[in-house]
Design a protein around this motif. Structure first.
Motif, mmCIF file in Angstrom:
data_model
loop_
_atom_site.group_PDB
_atom_site.id
_atom_site.type_symbol
_atom_site.label_atom_id
_atom_site.label_comp_id
_atom_site.label_asym_id
_atom_site.label_seq_id
_atom_site.Cartn_x
_atom_site.Cartn_y
_atom_site.Cartn_z
ATOM 1 N N ALA A 81 0.457 -1.214 -0.031
ATOM 2 C CA ALA A 81 -0.380 -0.469 0.251
ATOM 3 C C ALA A 81 1.116 0.711 0.234
ATOM 4 C CB ALA A 81 -0.491 -0.156 1.645
ATOM 5 N N LEU A 82 2.043 1.278 1.058
ATOM 6 C CA LEU A 82 2.972 2.431 0.610
ATOM 7 C C LEU A 82 3.819 2.749 -0.422
ATOM 8 C CD1 LEU A 82 4.166 4.498 2.463
ATOM 9 C CD2 LEU A 82 5.904 2.963 2.950
ATOM 10 N N ILE A 83 3.952 1.615 -1.047
ATOM 11 C CA ILE A 83 4.813 2.032 -2.722
ATOM 12 C C ILE A 83 4.150 2.063 -3.767
ATOM 13 C CG2 ILE A 83 5.595 0.511 -4.450
ATOM 14 C CD1 ILE A 83 7.134 -1.957 -1.542
ATOM 15 N N TYR A 84 3.156 1.574 -3.616
ATOM 16 C CA TYR A 84 1.432 2.236 -4.816
ATOM 17 C C TYR A 84 1.577 3.648 -4.299
ATOM 18 C CZ TYR A 84 -2.437 3.933 -6.370
ATOM 19 O OH TYR A 84 -3.414 4.419 -7.701
ATOM 20 N N ALA A 85 0.810 3.960 -2.825
ATOM 21 C CA ALA A 85 1.267 5.662 -2.412
ATOM 22 C C ALA A 85 2.228 5.989 -2.812
ATOM 23 C CB ALA A 85 0.495 5.821 -1.679
ATOM 24 N N LEU A 86 3.411 5.960 -2.430
ATOM 25 C CA LEU A 86 3.937 7.097 -2.868
ATOM 26 C C LEU A 86 4.622 7.083 -4.441
ATOM 27 C CD1 LEU A 86 6.988 5.268 0.104
ATOM 28 C CD2 LEU A 86 5.962 8.092 -0.379
ATOM 29 N N LEU A 87 4.208 5.869 -5.434
ATOM 30 C CA LEU A 87 4.594 5.880 -6.970
ATOM 31 C C LEU A 87 4.039 6.695 -7.436
ATOM 32 C CD1 LEU A 87 5.642 2.404 -7.220
ATOM 33 C CD2 LEU A 87 7.078 4.206 -7.293
ATOM 34 N N ARG A 91 3.681 8.408 -10.810
ATOM 35 C CA ARG A 91 3.656 8.014 -11.828
ATOM 36 C C ARG A 91 1.608 7.372 -12.358
ATOM 37 N NH1 ARG A 91 8.981 7.871 -13.384
ATOM 38 N NH2 ARG A 91 10.129 7.677 -11.428
ATOM 39 N N SER A 92 2.044 6.515 -13.466
ATOM 40 C CA SER A 92 0.770 5.476 -14.667
ATOM 41 C C SER A 92 0.427 5.004 -13.014
ATOM 42 C CB SER A 92 1.042 5.800 -15.683
ATOM 43 O OG SER A 92 1.717 4.249 -15.266
ATOM 44 N N LEU A 93 -1.174 4.156 -13.293
ATOM 45 C CA LEU A 93 -0.787 3.386 -12.998
ATOM 46 C C LEU A 93 -0.006 1.706 -12.975
ATOM 47 C CD1 LEU A 93 -3.680 1.542 -11.669
ATOM 48 C CD2 LEU A 93 -4.554 1.681 -13.796
ATOM 49 N N ALA A 94 -0.100 1.672 -14.044
ATOM 50 C CA ALA A 94 0.715 0.558 -14.575
ATOM 51 C C ALA A 94 1.995 0.552 -14.378
ATOM 52 C CB ALA A 94 0.790 1.115 -15.990
ATOM 53 N N ILE A 95 2.669 1.629 -13.815
ATOM 54 C CA ILE A 95 4.307 1.415 -13.133
ATOM 55 C C ILE A 95 3.601 1.568 -11.657
ATOM 56 C CG2 ILE A 95 5.428 2.888 -12.620
ATOM 57 C CD1 ILE A 95 6.221 4.414 -15.296
ATOM 58 N N SER A 96 2.843 2.093 -11.112
ATOM 59 C CA SER A 96 2.514 2.246 -9.930
ATOM 60 C C SER A 96 1.369 1.138 -9.541
ATOM 61 C CB SER A 96 1.262 3.193 -9.374
ATOM 62 O OG SER A 96 1.977 4.565 -9.684
ATOM 63 N N LEU A 97 1.208 0.292 -9.828
ATOM 64 C CA LEU A 97 0.125 -1.201 -9.760
ATOM 65 C C LEU A 97 1.537 -2.188 -9.637
ATOM 66 C CD1 LEU A 97 -1.450 -2.463 -8.383
ATOM 67 C CD2 LEU A 97 -2.630 -2.727 -10.252
ATOM 68 N N SER A 98 2.208 -2.123 -10.679
ATOM 69 C CA SER A 98 3.066 -3.268 -11.474
ATOM 70 C C SER A 98 4.546 -2.983 -10.318
ATOM 71 C CB SER A 98 3.589 -2.956 -12.945
ATOM 72 O OG SER A 98 2.944 -2.765 -13.768
ATOM 73 N N LEU A 99 5.256 -2.025 -10.006
ATOM 74 C CA LEU A 99 6.099 -1.941 -8.672
ATOM 75 C C LEU A 99 5.639 -2.451 -7.541
ATOM 76 C CD1 LEU A 99 7.711 0.994 -10.053
ATOM 77 C CD2 LEU A 99 8.314 -1.451 -10.717
ATOM 78 N N ALA A 100 4.796 -2.485 -7.071
ATOM 79 C CA ALA A 100 3.780 -2.294 -6.041
ATOM 80 C C ALA A 100 3.850 -3.994 -5.829
ATOM 81 C CB ALA A 100 2.526 -1.659 -5.430
#
Length: 264
Positions: A81-87, A91-100
């Protein structure tokens, strides 16, 4: 258990019941802002029904052992949750969710290789939550615009949750309590909220929900601890009920604290 016809019908019924329950809860949460949305999204809406169905097929010792692993994986969900929130701030949905998600699978694999005890799982949660709550605090207060829901939003959410139930219940006979404890709390609710909200309201409002979810996952930690301690002596049914009460009680305490201006 073989995948015979009766089992298939029961499995489909379990998936459908869980999906309906989750839809009712998350639709309500989306209209109540990032705080309530984050708290409701971290109630045992996905993992709870999965555990109920696991308890129908396994004894209390299995449930108690799975709860220990779920407690450890709760720290992974907090990190997700934190990694997504920071990204998602830039960043875009694809990048934020993928990296999380990459981080979630990497951390979950590490969790699976460790023989967790209640003490070590609690220590892990205390450390991870202390760091993540601090980092998430500045991201919490972003207004979410009023949404007009499309029919396929509901279908997407129902399908994701139903799939989690089906996979976990079916695989639990082969992967044991540790594997079941991991799959049972895969952050399917958080992912579905991200997939629905981010394209429609943007990264920062969606990140606010996830930032509040970090705080809400404290309640899920309490639920796992409660389940582990009560499943064997009191039975799985009572243990699961008490675990739900622990999670709800934490969310209510957070809401009460915010209402009275107490920082949490």
């Amino acid at each position: 258990m073989p995948l015979d016809l009766p089992f298939g019908f029961i499995l489909i019924l379990r998936m459908a019941v869980t999906a309906v329950f989750v839809l009712a809860a998350t639709v309500t949460a989306e209209r109540a802002g990032p705080l309530v949305g984050g708290l409701v999204a971290t109630l045992p809406l996905g993992g709870g029904p999965v555990y109920v169905f696991l308890a129908m097929d396994h004894d209390a010792d299995f449930i108690a052992a799975s709860a220990i692993t779920s407690l450890a994986v709760n720290a992974v969900n907090v990190s997700f949750a934190l990694i997504y929130a920071l990204l998602a701030q830039t960043r875009s949905l694809a990048i934020s969710l993928s990296l999380a998600l990459v981080a979630w699978f990497a951390f979950a694999l590490a969790i699976y290789t460790v023989p967790w005890t209640l003490t070590t799982a609690i220590i892990l949660n205390v450390v991870v939550l202390a760091v993540c709550i601090t980092l998430a605090r500045p991201l919490r207060n972003v207004k979410i615009p009023l949404l007009y829901r499309r029919w396929y939003d509901l279908v997407l959410r129902a399908s994701l949750v139903a799939a989690l139930v089906g996979i976990t219940v079916t695989l639990s006979f082969h992967i044991g309590p540790s594997g079941s404890g991991i799959i049972a709390i895969f952050p399917i609710i958080l992912i579905s909220v991200i997939l629905i909200l981010h394209p429609r309201v943007g990264g920062k409002p969606t990140a606010a929900v996830m930032a509040n979810a970090v705080l809400g996952l404290v309640g899920f930690a309490f639920a796992c601890i409660t389940l582990h301690l009560t499943a064997v002596p009191l039975g799985s049914a009572i243990g699961l009920s008490l675990a739900l009460c622990a999670s709800v009680a934490w969310s209510l305490l957070v809401l009460l604290a915010r209402r009275h201006g107490i920082p949490v």
